[in-house]
Scaffold this motif. Structure first.
Motif, PDB file in Angstrom:
ATOM      1  N   ALA A  14      -0.175  -3.395   5.203  1.00 52.05           N
ATOM      2  CA  ALA A  14      -0.172  -3.170   6.652  1.00 52.05           C
ATOM      3  C   ALA A  14      -0.308  -1.699   7.009  1.00 52.05           C
ATOM      4  O   ALA A  14      -0.707  -1.358   8.111  1.00 52.05           O
ATOM      5  CB  ALA A  14       1.120  -3.726   7.261  1.00 52.05           C
ATOM      6  N   ARG A  15       0.017  -0.806   6.065  1.00 48.89           N
ATOM      7  CA  ARG A  15      -0.071   0.620   6.361  1.00 48.89           C
ATOM      8  C   ARG A  15      -1.465   1.023   6.813  1.00 48.89           C
ATOM      9  O   ARG A  15      -1.640   1.864   7.679  1.00 48.89           O
ATOM     10  CB  ARG A  15       0.300   1.446   5.116  1.00 48.89           C
ATOM     11  CG  ARG A  15       1.775   1.399   4.786  1.00 48.89           C
ATOM     12  CD  ARG A  15       2.067   2.249   3.575  1.00 48.89           C
ATOM     13  NE  ARG A  15       3.408   2.016   3.080  1.00 48.89           N
ATOM     14  CZ  ARG A  15       3.919   2.588   2.011  1.00 48.89           C
ATOM     15  NH1 ARG A  15       3.203   3.459   1.335  1.00 48.89           N
ATOM     16  NH2 ARG A  15       5.152   2.310   1.616  1.00 48.89           N
ATOM     17  N   TRP A  16      -2.501   0.403   6.179  1.00 51.52           N
ATOM     18  CA  TRP A  16      -3.858   0.724   6.614  1.00 51.52           C
ATOM     19  C   TRP A  16      -4.467  -0.381   7.443  1.00 51.52           C
ATOM     20  O   TRP A  16      -5.243  -0.123   8.368  1.00 51.52           O
ATOM     21  CB  TRP A  16      -4.744   1.025   5.406  1.00 51.52           C
ATOM     22  CG  TRP A  16      -4.873  -0.119   4.424  1.00 51.52           C
ATOM     23  CD1 TRP A  16      -4.125  -0.367   3.331  1.00 51.52           C
ATOM     24  CD2 TRP A  16      -5.824  -1.200   4.510  1.00 51.52           C
ATOM     25  NE1 TRP A  16      -4.529  -1.510   2.708  1.00 51.52           N
ATOM     26  CE2 TRP A  16      -5.585  -2.047   3.399  1.00 51.52           C
ATOM     27  CE3 TRP A  16      -6.851  -1.521   5.397  1.00 51.52           C
ATOM     28  CZ2 TRP A  16      -6.323  -3.195   3.171  1.00 51.52           C
ATOM     29  CZ3 TRP A  16      -7.601  -2.651   5.165  1.00 51.52           C
ATOM     30  CH2 TRP A  16      -7.330  -3.480   4.058  1.00 51.52           C
ATOM     31  N   VAL A 101      10.969   4.415   7.468  1.00 51.34           N
ATOM     32  CA  VAL A 101       9.977   5.489   7.587  1.00 51.34           C
ATOM     33  C   VAL A 101       9.068   5.531   6.363  1.00 51.34           C
ATOM     34  O   VAL A 101       7.850   5.689   6.480  1.00 51.34           O
ATOM     35  CB  VAL A 101      10.693   6.847   7.785  1.00 51.34           C
ATOM     36  CG1 VAL A 101       9.701   8.003   7.662  1.00 51.34           C
ATOM     37  CG2 VAL A 101      11.381   6.885   9.149  1.00 51.34           C
ATOM     38  N   GLY A 102       9.650   5.355   5.173  1.00 51.66           N
ATOM     39  CA  GLY A 102       8.870   5.466   3.951  1.00 51.66           C
ATOM     40  C   GLY A 102       7.877   4.349   3.741  1.00 51.66           C
ATOM     41  O   GLY A 102       6.809   4.573   3.155  1.00 51.66           O
ATOM     42  N   GLU A 103       8.178   3.137   4.229  1.00 52.88           N
ATOM     43  CA  GLU A 103       7.328   1.986   3.929  1.00 52.88           C
ATOM     44  C   GLU A 103       6.370   1.600   5.060  1.00 52.88           C
ATOM     45  O   GLU A 103       5.444   0.833   4.828  1.00 52.88           O
ATOM     46  CB  GLU A 103       8.193   0.761   3.605  1.00 52.88           C
ATOM     47  CG  GLU A 103       8.973   0.868   2.317  1.00 52.88           C
ATOM     48  CD  GLU A 103       9.659  -0.432   1.940  1.00 52.88           C
ATOM     49  OE1 GLU A 103       9.550  -1.418   2.707  1.00 52.88           O
ATOM     50  OE2 GLU A 103      10.302  -0.471   0.885  1.00 52.88           O
ATOM     51  N   PRO A 277       7.543   3.185  13.606  1.00 54.76           N
ATOM     52  CA  PRO A 277       7.347   4.123  12.498  1.00 54.76           C
ATOM     53  C   PRO A 277       6.573   5.366  12.943  1.00 54.76           C
ATOM     54  O   PRO A 277       5.993   5.410  14.038  1.00 54.76           O
ATOM     55  CB  PRO A 277       6.531   3.311  11.487  1.00 54.76           C
ATOM     56  CG  PRO A 277       6.660   1.889  11.908  1.00 54.76           C
ATOM     57  CD  PRO A 277       6.819   1.924  13.385  1.00 54.76           C
ATOM     58  N   PRO A 278       6.497   6.365  12.074  1.00 56.71           N
ATOM     59  CA  PRO A 278       5.656   7.529  12.355  1.00 56.71           C
ATOM     60  C   PRO A 278       4.185   7.169  12.207  1.00 56.71           C
ATOM     61  O   PRO A 278       3.842   6.098  11.705  1.00 56.71           O
ATOM     62  CB  PRO A 278       6.083   8.533  11.278  1.00 56.71           C
ATOM     63  CG  PRO A 278       6.519   7.675  10.128  1.00 56.71           C
ATOM     64  CD  PRO A 278       7.181   6.471  10.772  1.00 56.71           C
TER      65      PRO A 278
END
Length: 342
Positions: A14-16, A101-103, A277-278
């Motif tokens: 999901a990050r990208w 935040v990290g994931e 998230p950031p």
């Protein structure tokens, strides 16, 4: 139920994938609603299920807030997709914050409940991840503390208590929640308003209402500060007396003055809100804010506020971001006065 491994894998994808999909929806107006919504990101969000982290065990304030948000979003008809809640306890919320935040950087479908307690915990644990690493969305609700004594206490009013406190600060034993938490912050601010150095307070922390209540009733402490709801049953049973509440204005149905009405310029709100998230875009942030504002207007959310005796405390976007910074500055100063941090 998905395993942690499946959830972690999904988040890495999901990050990208989520930001790309959301960006395409904004640019093309495709997806849910198609051309009728044009490029309105709020109309096209969410494009997949939302997950909300409660950075604590089930059953507490963070958990209740997260589940109330999820229910109001779905049952209130604000979103068509699902909204689920998961818990990451540890280190007063900072374990969950670090994982969040990290994931989840760049993923607008991941949200997290935060609050005043977490602001203090970040300072006390010297966490390398702070709320500056998140995207503030909205402050939503607040609970207030009360100062209570046993029903047979010699202290009939807050001023009765404060006279002894000012005369001999260490001679008055205060009970409350964890070190550096909202309850101790309230007592510290009350001390400052009375001209007493916070470092002289005789404060005894308890892990929760299950330990604090018997300490009050047995006389182990002279007075206690805790969430108003913690004292309600004992007050109704005639076993405790409320001396004051920490709200700005009198609370309907509560037979006690505010601390301000009692003569001390102190008000403390145990607020809770939600962040993303950031690395999400401004358009994505605004889309989330829009959905939360619509949720705020649902009957489901209004019922949540009423049933939990929470105050409506809505503040969104940049205004909320500035509020968090002000809270961080204020809480840091108080914790230093108490000698909890350097």
């Amino acid at each position: 139920m998905r395993t942690p491994t499946n959830r972690s894998t999904k988040r890495r994808l999901a990050r990208w994938a989520a930001p790309l999909a959301a960006g395409l929806l904004v640019l093309t107006g495709c997806g849910a609603g198609g051309g009728s919504n044009g490029g309105d990101p709020a109309a096209n969000y969410p494009s997949e299920p939302i997950e909300i982290m409660a950075p604590a065990d089930p059953g507490g304030g963070y958990d209740m807030t997260a589940r109330s948000i999820a229910r109001s979003l779905t049952e209130g008809g604000v979103i068509e997709s699902d909204a689920s809640v998961y818990n990451v306890p540890g280190a007063s919320g900072t374990t969950g914050l670090t994982q969040f935040v990290g994931e989840n950087a760049g993923n607008p479908h991941q949200l997290m409940v935060v609050g005043k307690i977490l602001v203090g915990a970040i300072q006390q644990t010297d966490s390398q991840v702070t709320l500056d690493n998140t995207t503030p969305i909205a402050r939503l609700a607040a609970e207030y503390d009360a100062i209570a004594v046993p029903a047979d206490s010699k202290y009939k009013t807050l001023e009765d208590l404060m006279k002894d406190f000012k005369k001999n600060p260490g001679g008055v034993a205060w009970g409350g929640g964890s070190v550096g938490g909202v309850d101790q912050i309230l007592v510290a601010k009350l001390a400052e308003a009375a001209g007493v150095e916070p470092g002289k307070i005789n404060y005894i922390p308890y892990s929760g209402g299950g330990e604090l209540t018997p300490a009050i009733l047995s006389g182990d402490v002279d007075a206690a500060a805790s969430g108003l709801a913690e004292f309600s049953d004992q007050v109704a049973a005639g076993e405790m007396r409320l001396l004051a509440v920490s709200s700005e204005k009198p609370i309907d149905g509560v037979d006690a003055p505010t601390i301000k009405e009692a003569g001390y310029d102190v008000s403390v709100a145990n607020w809770r809100g939600i962040v993303a998230p950031p690395e999400i875009s401004n358009a994505q942030r605004d889309a989330i804010v829009s959905k939360i504002e619509k949720m705020h207007g649902t009957k489901e959310w209004k019922e949540t506020l009423e049933s939990n005796n929470w105050e409506d405390y809505l503040m969104t976007g940049e205004e909320f971001a500035k509020y968090i910074k002000a809270e961080d500055k204020d809480i840091t100063a108080t914790l230093k006065d108490l000698g909890i941090i350097e």
